[in-house]
Design an enzyme around this catalytic site. Sequence first.
Site, PDB file in Angstrom:
ATOM      1  N   ARG A 109      12.709   8.140  -2.297  1.00 37.04           N
ATOM      2  CA  ARG A 109      11.589   9.351  -2.965  1.00 37.04           C
ATOM      3  C   ARG A 109      10.977   9.172  -4.057  1.00 37.04           C
ATOM      4  O   ARG A 109      10.204  10.134  -4.786  1.00 37.04           O
ATOM      5  CB  ARG A 109      11.943  10.864  -2.892  1.00 37.04           C
ATOM      6  CG  ARG A 109      12.473  11.176  -1.473  1.00 37.04           C
ATOM      7  CD  ARG A 109      12.722  12.672  -1.328  1.00 37.04           C
ATOM      8  NE  ARG A 109      13.247  13.029   0.110  1.00 37.04           N
ATOM      9  CZ  ARG A 109      14.628  12.730   0.645  1.00 37.04           C
ATOM     10  NH1 ARG A 109      15.552  12.611  -0.395  1.00 37.04           N
ATOM     11  NH2 ARG A 109      14.806  13.284   1.656  1.00 37.04           N
ATOM     12  N   LYS A 147      -3.589   3.696  -6.879  1.00 36.50           N
ATOM     13  CA  LYS A 147      -3.626   3.809  -5.567  1.00 36.50           C
ATOM     14  C   LYS A 147      -2.621   2.682  -4.830  1.00 36.50           C
ATOM     15  O   LYS A 147      -2.762   1.568  -5.258  1.00 36.50           O
ATOM     16  CB  LYS A 147      -4.987   3.234  -5.071  1.00 36.50           C
ATOM     17  CG  LYS A 147      -6.043   4.501  -5.105  1.00 36.50           C
ATOM     18  CD  LYS A 147      -7.547   4.193  -4.614  1.00 36.50           C
ATOM     19  CE  LYS A 147      -8.539   5.411  -4.608  1.00 36.50           C
ATOM     20  NZ  LYS A 147      -9.608   4.824  -4.198  1.00 36.50           N
ATOM     21  N   GLU A 179     -15.649  -7.116  -8.223  1.00 37.94           N
ATOM     22  CA  GLU A 179     -15.253  -5.978  -8.893  1.00 37.94           C
ATOM     23  C   GLU A 179     -15.724  -5.876 -10.316  1.00 37.94           C
ATOM     24  O   GLU A 179     -15.818  -4.635 -10.713  1.00 37.94           O
ATOM     25  CB  GLU A 179     -13.649  -5.662  -8.871  1.00 37.94           C
ATOM     26  CG  GLU A 179     -13.186  -5.834  -7.167  1.00 37.94           C
ATOM     27  CD  GLU A 179     -13.321  -4.428  -6.750  1.00 37.94           C
ATOM     28  OE1 GLU A 179     -13.947  -3.466  -7.435  1.00 37.94           O
ATOM     29  OE2 GLU A 179     -12.843  -4.178  -5.408  1.00 37.94           O
ATOM     30  N   GLU A 232      -9.175  11.227  -6.972  1.00 39.20           N
ATOM     31  CA  GLU A 232     -10.344  10.839  -6.037  1.00 39.20           C
ATOM     32  C   GLU A 232     -10.754  12.059  -5.378  1.00 39.20           C
ATOM     33  O   GLU A 232     -11.274  12.126  -4.201  1.00 39.20           O
ATOM     34  CB  GLU A 232     -10.267   9.771  -5.189  1.00 39.20           C
ATOM     35  CG  GLU A 232     -11.455   9.175  -4.751  1.00 39.20           C
ATOM     36  CD  GLU A 232     -11.390   7.919  -3.944  1.00 39.20           C
ATOM     37  OE1 GLU A 232     -11.816   7.882  -2.766  1.00 39.20           O
ATOM     38  OE2 GLU A 232     -10.749   6.916  -4.402  1.00 39.20           O
TER      39      GLU A 232
END
Length: 382
Positions: free
Chosen positions: A130, A152, A194, A245
Amino acid sequence: MTAPLKTSDAITVDVALGDRAYDIIIGRDVLGSLGERIAALRPGARTAIITDRNVARHWLERTEAALARAGIASSRIIVEEGEGSKGYAGLEKVSEALIAAKIERNDLVVALGGGVVGDLAGFAAAILRRGVDFVQVPTTLLAQVDSSVGGKTGINSPQGKNLIGAFHQPVLVVADTAVLDTLPLRQFRAGYAEVAKYGVLGDAAFFGWLEANHADIVKGGPAREHAIATSCRAKAAIVARDERETGDRALLNLGHTFGHALEATTGFSDRLFHGEGVAIGMVLAAEFSASLGMIAPSDAARIERHLAEVGLPTHLQDIAGFAQEGLADADALMALMAQDKKVRRGKLTFILLEAIGRAVIARDVDAALVRDFLGARLAGDK
């Protein structure tokens, strides 16, 4: 835009997230300090290094040595390189290996690799017991300026890219620019897309600086560290404002709605690297913005010209196997874009441009307009 600092000192960029804040350490040969930095952050922690076979050949032993010098025990988990490892099977392999290595909640996972390894290792750390902390050691330009920063993590579904994942911030990012010397030129260029994205979406002066200095960035001169640090600062500022986001962070997806669909169509293969998809996607976003009267056509052409000068693909027809079934099908691409994470209640959301350095979030974009635009581009029309 200021000139690059002519210094050998490491650059530290802070990601300001309160009690989950962390540093990005940028510089040549900073990998050697990894052990002492981890020891200071997590005294007594054990580590498991997740990497791919190609990175392991170059950098795994040096990483293990840096940890050993600080008295940190480590185990290694090696996956195959490429997007093929970033799926359900790859996640199972890594998760089971972490459990077998007895990595506990007070230990650390070290992601040593590019975006695939960082996303996979970070997601495995997020769900192991977890939640286990992890450290990013990005070994590609794309990972150093983008995927290693911001938390992310995730894997791909057969139905789309990064559809299974979690937000899980690293506790440290160590970006050694010397590791980029072993990166194939095509992969370096893919990462450069990027870098250019940060200028296109929010910093016109930086984009102009990139136009003048991209050759030095590729060669590994002082402009490289400056470009990486500037990119990281731009992303860190957006992440600090909008970690999950719900607002501005969506701007970082400039070029990605088109790009992810192209990656899925090409089977997440080396036919199209992620950064190459982003480059084509940025050009499509700029051209679509111009078709809507949002940005001057000359600005859209300037973006395309710069990416092409760096050696990146800028047209759909530049993709290997362009004529294969699916890639030249506007309806198939539209179906894939309908799975994009920014879709809300079936409505398409795009990141579009009002100028170089000024991106906007466009919600409820008319799908028919996008489909007609793609149809024209697939036919080679301007």
